[in-house]
Write an enzyme that holds these catalytic residues in place. Structure first.
Site, PDB file in Angstrom:
ATOM      1  N   GLU A 106      -9.341  44.300   6.536  1.00 25.50           N
ATOM      2  CA  GLU A 106     -10.730  44.710   6.821  1.00 25.50           C
ATOM      3  C   GLU A 106     -11.063  44.492   8.292  1.00 25.50           C
ATOM      4  OE1 GLU A 106     -12.481  42.413   3.635  1.00 25.50           O
ATOM      5  OE2 GLU A 106     -11.394  43.710   2.234  1.00 25.50           O
ATOM      6  N   SER A 136      -5.793  42.266  -5.385  1.00 26.07           N
ATOM      7  CA  SER A 136      -6.088  42.309  -6.820  1.00 26.07           C
ATOM      8  C   SER A 136      -5.311  41.275  -7.633  1.00 26.07           C
ATOM      9  CB  SER A 136      -5.863  43.725  -7.381  1.00 26.07           C
ATOM     10  OG  SER A 136      -6.760  44.641  -6.774  1.00 26.07           O
ATOM     11  N   GLY A 143      -9.003  44.897  -3.582  1.00 25.76           N
ATOM     12  CA  GLY A 143     -10.288  45.229  -4.192  1.00 25.76           C
ATOM     13  C   GLY A 143     -10.256  46.465  -5.069  1.00 25.76           C
ATOM     14  N   LYS A 153     -14.961  36.490   1.619  1.00 23.01           N
ATOM     15  CA  LYS A 153     -15.513  37.621   2.391  1.00 23.01           C
ATOM     16  C   LYS A 153     -17.009  37.396   2.652  1.00 23.01           C
ATOM     17  CE  LYS A 153     -11.779  40.408   0.634  1.00 23.01           C
ATOM     18  NZ  LYS A 153     -11.243  41.706   0.251  1.00 23.01           N
ATOM     19  N   HIS A 160      -6.867  40.219   8.803  1.00 23.94           N
ATOM     20  CA  HIS A 160      -7.091  40.816   7.476  1.00 23.94           C
ATOM     21  C   HIS A 160      -7.271  42.325   7.643  1.00 23.94           C
ATOM     22  CE1 HIS A 160      -9.096  41.907   3.755  1.00 23.94           C
ATOM     23  NE2 HIS A 160      -8.534  40.832   3.235  1.00 23.94           N
ATOM     24  N   ASN A 202     -10.494  34.027  -0.359  1.00 18.12           N
ATOM     25  CA  ASN A 202     -11.190  34.713   0.727  1.00 18.12           C
ATOM     26  C   ASN A 202     -12.504  35.238   0.158  1.00 18.12           C
ATOM     27  OD1 ASN A 202     -12.096  36.363   2.755  1.00 18.12           O
ATOM     28  ND2 ASN A 202     -10.400  37.831   2.663  1.00 18.12           N
ATOM     29  N   GLU A 245      -0.484  41.854   2.185  1.00 14.51           N
ATOM     30  CA  GLU A 245      -1.551  42.459   1.389  1.00 14.51           C
ATOM     31  C   GLU A 245      -1.514  43.974   1.539  1.00 14.51           C
ATOM     32  OE1 GLU A 245      -4.997  39.521   0.698  1.00 14.51           O
ATOM     33  OE2 GLU A 245      -5.330  40.441   2.634  1.00 14.51           O
TER      34      GLU A 245
HETATM   35  P1  PGA Z   1      -8.874  41.204  -3.667  1.00 16.66           P
HETATM   36  O1  PGA Z   1      -8.869  40.895  -2.086  1.00 16.66           O
HETATM   37  O2  PGA Z   1      -8.240  40.014  -4.341  1.00 16.66           O
HETATM   38  O3  PGA Z   1     -10.316  41.362  -4.031  1.00 16.66           O
HETATM   39  O4  PGA Z   1      -8.076  42.439  -3.879  1.00 16.66           O
HETATM   40  C1  PGA Z   1      -7.775  40.273  -1.472  1.00 16.66           C
HETATM   41  C2  PGA Z   1      -8.047  40.110   0.004  1.00 16.66           C
HETATM   42  O5  PGA Z   1      -8.699  40.983   0.603  1.00 16.66           O
HETATM   43  O6  PGA Z   1      -7.616  39.113   0.613  1.00 16.66           O
END
Ligand code: PGA
Length: 260
Positions: A106, A222, A182, A14, A104, A12, A176
């Site tokens: 976000e 992460s 993140g 983003k 997601h 992803n 997640e």
């Molecule tokens: P990350 O993000 O691996 O940077 O923690 C995962 C995601 O948001 O799908």
């Protein structure tokens, strides 16, 4: 990882990179993909660079010589119309995508998506012939107040309400935990496995245990080359949804290999 299910690792990206970087990252991942073993790989670039990535993958009818597939990060729930700034599922399909991330965290926290919104999108994405990657997960406050199970249950049942078992059998779910996205704080394999087992049981309630047994459930939050193997060893973890580490070809390929 189960021997019954082929793992799936998705990147992803983003809202990152530019066209040139999207192209070179795609080329590097495609070049290394054959060495990752038996695992499905998906790249989810920003919508504007999806055609750049499709071209770099040499996509024809959704199939690339490298086996790497293309996915969206989000889609609208309508086929077309007056929805300024939005992307329709059929458009993603049209340029060769096979997958689309939906719900997601976000999107849920920054753009107001609810389980009802996600549910409508899941139906639209399935109708367009794409595979939804449906994200669920609890916040830190929810985990600390002992509400993980309740929150994930509500999200799974709400986001996937009214989806026929035949369609459910084709989807991917991503667990997640929001506190792990993140942040560098990965869930322990046991924490992740516990929620994955819960998600699989819920999928069984929505379809049947036999169907649920075939559905792939990714872990996200992460995921890095140094923690991927212990997550991959869990029986109900069938891949990863990778954010930060998906922007580096070597890291993404190393994670893929851990699941391959
Ligand atoms: P990350 O993000 O691996 O940077 O923690 C995962 C995601 O948001 O799908």
């Amino acid at each position: 990882m189960s021997t019954r299910r082929k793992s799936i690792v998705a990147g992803n990206w983003k809202m990152n990179l530019d066209a040139a970087k999207a192209r070179s990252l795609t080329e590097a991942i495609a070049a290394g993909a054959k060495q990752t073993g038996s695992v499905d790989l998906v790249l989810c670039p920003p919508a504007l660079y999806a055609t750049t990535v499709a071209a770099a993958l040499g996509l024809a009818a959704g199939v690339a010589p490298s086996g790497v597939a293309l996915g969206g990060q989000n889609a609208h729930d309508k086929e077309s119309g007056a929805f300024t700034g939005e992307v329709a599922p059929g458009m993603l399909r049209d340029i060769g995508s096979r997958y689309c991330i939906l719900g997601h965290s976000e999107r849920r926290t920054l753009f107001g998506e609810t389980d009802a919104t996600v549910n409508a999108k899941v139906k639209a994405v399935l109708a367009a012939g794409l595979t939804p990657i449906v994200c669920v997960g609890e916040s830190l406050a929810e985990r600390e107040s002992g509400r993980t199970e309740a929150v994930v249950t509500e999200q799974v049942l709400g986001s996937l309400a009214g989806i026929p078992a035949d369609d459910l059998a084709t989807i991917v779910v991503a667990y997640e935990p929001v506190w792990a996205i993140g942040t560098g704080k990965v869930a322990t394999p046991q924490q992740a496995q516990d929620v994955h087992a819960l998600v699989r049981a819920l999928l069984g309630r929505l379809s049947s245990p036999t169907v649920a047994d075939t559905i792939r459930i990714q872990y996200g939050g992460s995921v890095k080359p140094d923690n991927a193997a212990e997550l991959a060893a869990c029986p109900d973890i069938d891949g990863a949804l990778v954010g930060g580490a998906s922007l580096k070809a070597d890291d993404f390929l190393a994670i893929a290999k851990a699941f391959g």
